[in-house]
Design a protein around this motif. Structure first.
Motif, PDB file in Angstrom:
ATOM      1  N   GLY A   1       0.808  -1.210   0.000  1.00  0.00           N
ATOM      2  CA  GLY A   1       0.000   0.000   0.000  1.00  0.00           C
ATOM      3  C   GLY A   1       0.839   1.257   0.000  1.00  0.00           C
ATOM      4  N   ALA A   2       1.913   1.249   0.816  1.00  0.00           N
ATOM      5  CA  ALA A   2       2.780   2.423   0.887  1.00  0.00           C
ATOM      6  C   ALA A   2       3.480   2.672  -0.447  1.00  0.00           C
ATOM      7  N   LEU A   3       3.966   1.614  -1.087  1.00  0.00           N
ATOM      8  CA  LEU A   3       4.651   1.767  -2.376  1.00  0.00           C
ATOM      9  C   LEU A   3       3.680   2.222  -3.462  1.00  0.00           C
ATOM     10  N   THR A   4       2.447   1.746  -3.385  1.00  0.00           N
ATOM     11  CA  THR A   4       1.438   2.198  -4.358  1.00  0.00           C
ATOM     12  C   THR A   4       1.221   3.701  -4.236  1.00  0.00           C
ATOM     13  N   ARG A   5       1.085   4.175  -3.008  1.00  0.00           N
ATOM     14  CA  ARG A   5       0.892   5.620  -2.799  1.00  0.00           C
ATOM     15  C   ARG A   5       2.100   6.419  -3.266  1.00  0.00           C
ATOM     16  N   LEU A   6       3.300   5.885  -3.030  1.00  0.00           N
ATOM     17  CA  LEU A   6       4.508   6.581  -3.460  1.00  0.00           C
ATOM     18  C   LEU A   6       4.606   6.617  -4.981  1.00  0.00           C
ATOM     19  N   ALA A   7       4.259   5.504  -5.640  1.00  0.00           N
ATOM     20  CA  ALA A   7       4.299   5.472  -7.104  1.00  0.00           C
ATOM     21  C   ALA A   7       3.322   6.477  -7.696  1.00  0.00           C
ATOM     22  N   ILE A   8       2.160   6.596  -7.074  1.00  0.00           N
ATOM     23  CA  ILE A   8       1.167   7.578  -7.529  1.00  0.00           C
ATOM     24  C   ILE A   8       1.697   8.992  -7.324  1.00  0.00           C
ATOM     25  N   ALA A   9       2.373   9.204  -6.195  1.00  0.00           N
ATOM     26  CA  ALA A   9       2.869  10.543  -5.866  1.00  0.00           C
ATOM     27  C   ALA A   9       3.938  11.029  -6.842  1.00  0.00           C
TER      28      ALA A   9
ATOM     29  N   TYR B   1      -2.198   8.406 -12.971  1.00  0.00           N
ATOM     30  CA  TYR B   1      -1.671   8.804 -11.662  1.00  0.00           C
ATOM     31  C   TYR B   1      -2.538   9.886 -11.026  1.00  0.00           C
ATOM     32  N   LYS B   2      -2.935  10.874 -11.826  1.00  0.00           N
ATOM     33  CA  LYS B   2      -3.746  11.977 -11.288  1.00  0.00           C
ATOM     34  C   LYS B   2      -5.082  11.478 -10.755  1.00  0.00           C
ATOM     35  N   LYS B   3      -5.730  10.604 -11.509  1.00  0.00           N
ATOM     36  CA  LYS B   3      -7.038  10.102 -11.073  1.00  0.00           C
ATOM     37  C   LYS B   3      -6.898   9.233  -9.828  1.00  0.00           C
ATOM     38  N   LEU B   4      -5.854   8.422  -9.781  1.00  0.00           N
ATOM     39  CA  LEU B   4      -5.638   7.575  -8.602  1.00  0.00           C
ATOM     40  C   LEU B   4      -5.324   8.424  -7.370  1.00  0.00           C
ATOM     41  N   ARG B   5      -4.596   9.521  -7.623  1.00  0.00           N
ATOM     42  CA  ARG B   5      -4.240  10.395  -6.507  1.00  0.00           C
ATOM     43  C   ARG B   5      -5.484  11.051  -5.914  1.00  0.00           C
TER      44      ARG B   5
END
Length: 613
Positions: A539-547, A607-611
């Motif tokens: 989960g943390a890596l997913t958020r970082l990849a999106i960021a 990325y923008k939509k996921l963010r």
């Protein structure tokens, strides 16, 4: 003296020791007499309480660091041994070669006793510190030993029975000592056998770690024992030169030069390169040694150690199961699971939530060689009233809401394959009884009637709770626990694994193949506690990849910012678009590039939509 019982002989020996200061050779086992003699020569007095000596914290830390690999392998085995020794009033201890206690696992009933308080991490239990005791004596003798009750030199330890065995490294030197101690009333005859089995497992783990970049030949005279503790291990380099042989290999090849510097051709009648070629074509090879004995042989590390011979793909341990297994304790658990699955033994996997229990179960399924399905069942998610019907099937009309025509059940679906019972600690007691009957005769009968059906499956169970404690509390059947506990492995938490960086990089490749992460960022992530383990890291890596978006590189600044940044709020105006992007992203298993391809948009848009979700 010959007519005296062992207990009477020991009582007489203690009288002689007290009155005359002599270790009587006629009354004591040779190893105990020799130990008493050494204690007397050192000026120890049997009726004085020994001085309890403990190493300073820094000394203990240095010793643990020095023996890190041995500790990792041993701690997994200590947990297994703890659950295998039934009863109470006992503890498991690991000592370094000098007798310093490195780690202990103590039963609740033994923890509060005076003896248990003396045996703790940092304690010095060498023979000349604490007199005759199993941990110190096993190191001195370089052999397994039991010290029972009054055989201890100091009277104060007369209520203990201790079983200890040295753990030898691949170089033949003592790497550590494993000890199982209990009060005399709880003495169990099979404890030493279990200690020896644990020691052999640790030694095999050390052997494989020492030669992980070389070829390791696993062999036995009987195929069914190839993946068991009785198999021989022989390490050779890419040219066939012998590097090392474990004790079982030396036993099999006695009379032959199974020593470093000699060659494969001096041991076996088949040429080395011909053997390698055959090993690439099949998983097991037949070899005959120069004494005429025949063996079934499997090869570890064939592709890695001999890339020039790599004619077919052989993935590293865990790769087919979809997880990284570079940590020694995890690799040791995988080998145990492989051996158990090859023999059809029920397997119990313990570990906290998110440590990869289902992935280990899938590895067991692959190792079993079964062609049937892998059927996972979350016992905690099934309604209690329907668990038995879901597992064992039901006849039509068996209960309100039963399916028309009935259902054959998950156990039958797993016939020929593997049944994975996750969170088995949450299984209702009545269903536990039905599962026990399945283990007894491997037949199932649908709820509501019908004929019994024979099934052939590999059973793997997993839990994040202490089943032994659940047995004591009456929440889990003891007889079922003992049937499931034939082979138990425990997966370490993410924060305690040595392959954190490899795990993180593997997860990031599955999340977004185009995203990378710096060593500094990995170091920052590795310092976190990770109570949710691998699941939390994903989960943390997913958020970082999106960021980081299309920049595609996660650095330490991103990790630091992610720790404190508030979660973004989704835009209600774009809710439908966001939902579609999120749905597609989930369908692709979190693959940003594939999501963008399917939707016909750029990765940055995804990325923008996921963010904003």
């Amino acid at each position: 003296m010959g007519s005296l019982s062992p207990a009477e002989r020991l009582r007489q020996a203690r009288i002689v020791l007290q009155d005359r200061g002599i270790a009587s050779p006629d009354l004591l086992a040779p190893e105990i007499r020799q130990s008493w003699d050494r204690c007397l020569e050192a000026g120890l007095e049997p009726h004085r309480s020994p001085e309890l000596l403990y190493a300073a914290g820094s000394v203990l830390d240095e010793a643990r660091e020095r023996h890190e690999l041995t500790r990792r392998l041993a701690l997994a085995e200590m947990h297994n041994l703890y659950h295998q020794i039934s009863g109470s009033n006992f503890m498991i201890a690991l000592g370094d070669p000098a007798g310093m206690v490195l780690d202990t696992i103590t039963d609740d009933t033994f923890r509060t006793t005076a003896d248990a308080k003396n045996i703790r991490a940092g304690g010095l239990w060498g023979e000349l510190h604490q007199g005759t005791n199993a941990l110190g004596l096993a190191a001195a003798m370089r052999a397994p030993v039991t010290v029972h009750g009054p055989e201890h030199f100091f009277t104060t330890y007369g209520g203990l029975t201790c079983n200890a065995a040295p753990i030898f490294g691949p170089n033949g030197e003592i790497a550590a000592v494993l000890d199982a101690s209990s009060d005399c009333r709880s003495r169990q005859r099979h404890t030493m056998a279990l200690v020896k089995m644990s020691v052999r497992q640790i030694e095999n783990g050390l052997f494989r770690e020492a030669y992980r970049d070389q070829l390791v030949l696993i062999f036995h005279t009987r195929a069914e024992y190839l993946r068991t503790l009785s198999a021989g291990l022989l390490a050779v380099d890419g040219e066939g030169r012998v590097l090392a042989a474990n004790r079982q290999a030396q036993f099999f090849l006695q009379g032959l030069p199974a020593r470093p510097g000699h060659h494969f051709a001096e041991l076996f009648r088949t040429g080395f390169h011909r053997f390698l070629d055959e090993g690439h074509r099949r998983d097991r090879v037949r070899l005959e040694d120069h004494e005429g004995s025949s063996y079934v042989v499997a090869i570890d590390n064939l592709r890695h150690a001999c890339p020039i011979h790599a004619r077919k793909d052989r993935t590293t341990p865990g790769a087919q199961a979809g997880f990284i297994a570079e940590d020694p304790a995890v690799r040791a658990a995988m080998r145990q699971v492989s051996g158990a699955a090859a023999r059809g033994v029920p397997i119990l996997i313990r570990g906290a939530t998110g440590t990869g229990k289902e992935l280990m179960a899938r590895h067991a399924h692959a190792a079993s060689g079964r062609s049937g399905a892998f059927v996972p069942v979350n016992c905690a998610a099934l309604p209690e009233s329907l668990v038995e019907a879901e597992l064992f099937g039901h006849a039509e009309g068996a209960f309100t809401g039963a399916r028309r025509g009935g259902a054959r059940g998950l156990v039958v679906e797993a016939d020929g394959g593997t049944l994975f019972l996750d969170e088995i600690g949450d299984m209702p007691l009545p269903v536990q009884g039905s599962l026990l009957r399945l283990l007894d005769d491997w037949t199932v009968r649908p709820v509501g009637g019908g004929t019994r059906r024979k099934v052939d499956l590999q059973l793997v169970a997993a839990t994040n709770v202490d089943l032994a404690e659940a047995v004591g509390a009456g929440r889990f059947r003891a007889d079922l626990f003992y049937r499931l506990d034939m082979m138990e492995v425990e997966l370490p938490p993410l924060a305690g694994r040595s392959d954190f960086a490899a795990i993180a990089r593997h997860l990031l490749r599955t999340i977004d193949p185009g995203c990378a992460i710096t060593d500094e960022a990995l170091e920052a992530l590795a310092g976190r506690p990770w109570p949710g383990n691998i699941r939390e890291l994903r989960g943390a890596l997913t958020r970082l990849a999106i960021a980081v978006g299309e920049r595609g590189l996660i650095d330490a600044d991103h990790v630091g910012a992610a720790r404190t940044a508030p979660a973004p709020s989704p835009s209600t105006l774009e809710r439908a678009v966001i939902d579609r992007v999120v749905a597609t992203w989930e369908q692709t298993g979190g693959n940003v590039a594939e999501t963008a391809r399917r939707l016909g948009v750029t990765r940055n848009t995804v990325y923008k939509k996921l963010r904003n979700r």
